[in-house]
Write an enzyme that holds these catalytic residues in place. Sequence first.
Site, PDB file in Angstrom:
ATOM      1  N   MET A  26      36.014  17.796 -50.664  1.00 26.42           N
ATOM      2  CA  MET A  26      34.764  18.216 -50.008  1.00 26.42           C
ATOM      3  C   MET A  26      34.646  19.745 -50.112  1.00 26.42           C
ATOM      4  SD  MET A  26      33.155  15.553 -48.895  1.00 26.42           S
ATOM      5  CE  MET A  26      31.821  16.517 -48.186  1.00 26.42           C
ATOM      6  N   MET A  78      31.901   8.168 -44.530  1.00 26.27           N
ATOM      7  CA  MET A  78      32.213   9.208 -43.534  1.00 26.27           C
ATOM      8  C   MET A  78      32.123   8.548 -42.168  1.00 26.27           C
ATOM      9  SD  MET A  78      30.108  12.235 -45.407  1.00 26.27           S
ATOM     10  CE  MET A  78      29.173  11.038 -46.349  1.00 26.27           C
ATOM     11  N   HIS A  92      30.831   6.711 -50.371  1.00 26.15           N
ATOM     12  CA  HIS A  92      31.564   7.730 -49.610  1.00 26.15           C
ATOM     13  C   HIS A  92      31.409   7.416 -48.127  1.00 26.15           C
ATOM     14  CE1 HIS A  92      31.856  12.339 -48.586  1.00 26.15           C
ATOM     15  NE2 HIS A  92      32.882  11.650 -48.110  1.00 26.15           N
ATOM     16  N   HIS A  94      25.783   8.016 -55.716  1.00 27.16           N
ATOM     17  CA  HIS A  94      26.689   8.399 -54.627  1.00 27.16           C
ATOM     18  C   HIS A  94      26.043   8.014 -53.299  1.00 27.16           C
ATOM     19  CE1 HIS A  94      29.955  10.802 -52.859  1.00 27.16           C
ATOM     20  NE2 HIS A  94      29.051  11.261 -51.998  1.00 27.16           N
ATOM     21  N   ASP A 153      32.233  17.359 -53.917  1.00 25.22           N
ATOM     22  CA  ASP A 153      31.053  16.947 -53.158  1.00 25.22           C
ATOM     23  C   ASP A 153      30.658  18.035 -52.173  1.00 25.22           C
ATOM     24  OD1 ASP A 153      29.073  15.602 -51.797  1.00 25.22           O
ATOM     25  OD2 ASP A 153      30.370  14.004 -51.031  1.00 25.22           O
ATOM     26  N   GLY A 154      29.469  18.585 -52.388  1.00 23.65           N
ATOM     27  CA  GLY A 154      28.916  19.547 -51.443  1.00 23.65           C
ATOM     28  C   GLY A 154      28.553  20.877 -52.088  1.00 23.65           C
ATOM     29  N   ASP A 197      26.223   7.965 -49.407  1.00 23.16           N
ATOM     30  CA  ASP A 197      26.831   8.674 -48.269  1.00 23.16           C
ATOM     31  C   ASP A 197      26.566   7.926 -46.972  1.00 23.16           C
ATOM     32  OD1 ASP A 197      28.065  11.079 -49.249  1.00 23.16           O
ATOM     33  OD2 ASP A 197      26.052  11.803 -49.767  1.00 23.16           O
ATOM     34  N   MET A 215      27.259   7.597 -43.011  1.00 22.17           N
ATOM     35  CA  MET A 215      27.676   8.433 -41.861  1.00 22.17           C
ATOM     36  C   MET A 215      27.419   7.688 -40.560  1.00 22.17           C
ATOM     37  SD  MET A 215      25.932  11.992 -42.996  1.00 22.17           S
ATOM     38  CE  MET A 215      26.283  12.728 -44.600  1.00 22.17           C
ATOM     39  N   SER A 272      23.666  12.241 -54.978  1.00 19.71           N
ATOM     40  CA  SER A 272      23.796  11.699 -53.620  1.00 19.71           C
ATOM     41  C   SER A 272      22.425  11.323 -53.081  1.00 19.71           C
ATOM     42  CB  SER A 272      24.428  12.741 -52.699  1.00 19.71           C
ATOM     43  OG  SER A 272      24.152  12.389 -51.358  1.00 19.71           O
ATOM     44  N   GLY A 280      28.575  15.762 -43.479  1.00 17.51           N
ATOM     45  CA  GLY A 280      27.583  15.462 -42.435  1.00 17.51           C
ATOM     46  C   GLY A 280      26.155  15.717 -42.876  1.00 17.51           C
ATOM     47  N   PHE A 281      25.968  16.696 -43.752  1.00 15.56           N
ATOM     48  CA  PHE A 281      24.606  17.082 -44.108  1.00 15.56           C
ATOM     49  C   PHE A 281      24.538  17.497 -45.574  1.00 15.56           C
ATOM     50  CE2 PHE A 281      25.433  17.990 -39.684  1.00 15.56           C
ATOM     51  CZ  PHE A 281      24.384  17.314 -39.057  1.00 15.56           C
ATOM     52  N   GLY A 282      23.390  17.260 -46.187  1.00 10.75           N
ATOM     53  CA  GLY A 282      23.124  17.798 -47.518  1.00 10.75           C
ATOM     54  C   GLY A 282      22.652  19.242 -47.395  1.00 10.75           C
TER      55      GLY A 282
HETATM   56  C1  DX5 Z   1      27.841  15.643 -47.332  1.00  9.83           C
HETATM   57  C2  DX5 Z   1      27.712  14.502 -48.291  1.00  9.83           C
HETATM   58  C3  DX5 Z   1      27.286  14.961 -49.619  1.00  9.83           C
HETATM   59  C4  DX5 Z   1      25.917  15.576 -49.629  1.00  9.83           C
HETATM   60  C5  DX5 Z   1      25.826  16.506 -50.796  1.00  9.83           C
HETATM   61  O1  DX5 Z   1      28.392  15.210 -46.155  1.00  9.83           O
HETATM   62  O2  DX5 Z   1      28.929  13.823 -48.450  1.00  9.83           O
HETATM   63  O3  DX5 Z   1      27.392  13.935 -50.600  1.00  9.83           O
HETATM   64  O4  DX5 Z   1      24.899  14.633 -49.684  1.00  9.83           O
HETATM   65  O5  DX5 Z   1      24.608  17.163 -50.729  1.00  9.83           O
HETATM   66  P1  DX5 Z   1      24.397  18.585 -51.404  1.00  9.83           P
HETATM   67  O6  DX5 Z   1      24.636  18.428 -52.851  1.00  9.83           O
HETATM   68  O7  DX5 Z   1      22.983  18.914 -51.059  1.00  9.83           O
HETATM   69  O8  DX5 Z   1      25.398  19.545 -50.762  1.00  9.83           O
HETATM   70 ZN    ZN Z   2      29.225  12.442 -50.234  1.00  9.70          ZN
END
Ligand code: DX5
Ligand code: ZN
Length: 218
Positions: free
Chosen positions: A136, A67, A65, A32, A174-175, A34, A36, A7, A141-143
Amino acid sequence: MGKIAPSILSADFSRLGEQVAAISRAGADYVHVDVMDGHFVPNISFGSAVMKSLNKLETAPYDVHLMIENPDAYLGDFVTDKTEFIVVHQEACRHLHRTVQNIKAHGVKAGVALNPATPVSALECILEELDLVLVMSVNPGFGGQKFIPKALEKIKELDAIRKEKGYDYVIEIDGGVTLDNISTVSEAGCDIFVAGSAVFKAEDLEKRICEFKNAVPE
Ligand code: DX5
Ligand code: ZN
């Protein structure tokens, strides 16, 4: 066969092209992407212009993806020669069947994501239409968040349903995926593994991709 989808949310955006080229060279199966909007999720990332800026590089195909609220209005922006999947959220689509058809009409594969609080049964009437189901394992929302183990049960359920009914969607997680938990997720029946921080926090991205590739079945 396990596929790795780093991602780019966790990439160093000042070196995005260089890092995406590096992970792709090292054998990442998808990039990937992301997206948002600050409405569906409490964060804003980037839009289609950033994704398209990568088009001139040698990269793995995109796994987009979304969101975002009202994804139908933006689907076309994310269709490029490199776009393999567009994934929307079940929770963001009032007319999910129509949205899935719209994705397919753009000539790309259609996926639907489930938030941690949404059961697999919410997709019962659409599963046979899907190319991909994204489970998920964090709230989007966040990594860098912690893996929610309940996701494993959903993967097992989705794997059992596709075997029983003969459906051919792939299952993506994912996550919070790391080198420590990826084999457990794989054993549950998962095919595509998104990893953000566990990839991009590494000193040597190419080495880290090899480690991930070696951790899942060929
Ligand atoms: C979260 C994203 C993920 C995120 C995964 O909302 O959809 O793709 O970037 O990050 P990690 O692997 O750090 O949880
Ligand atoms: Zn994602």
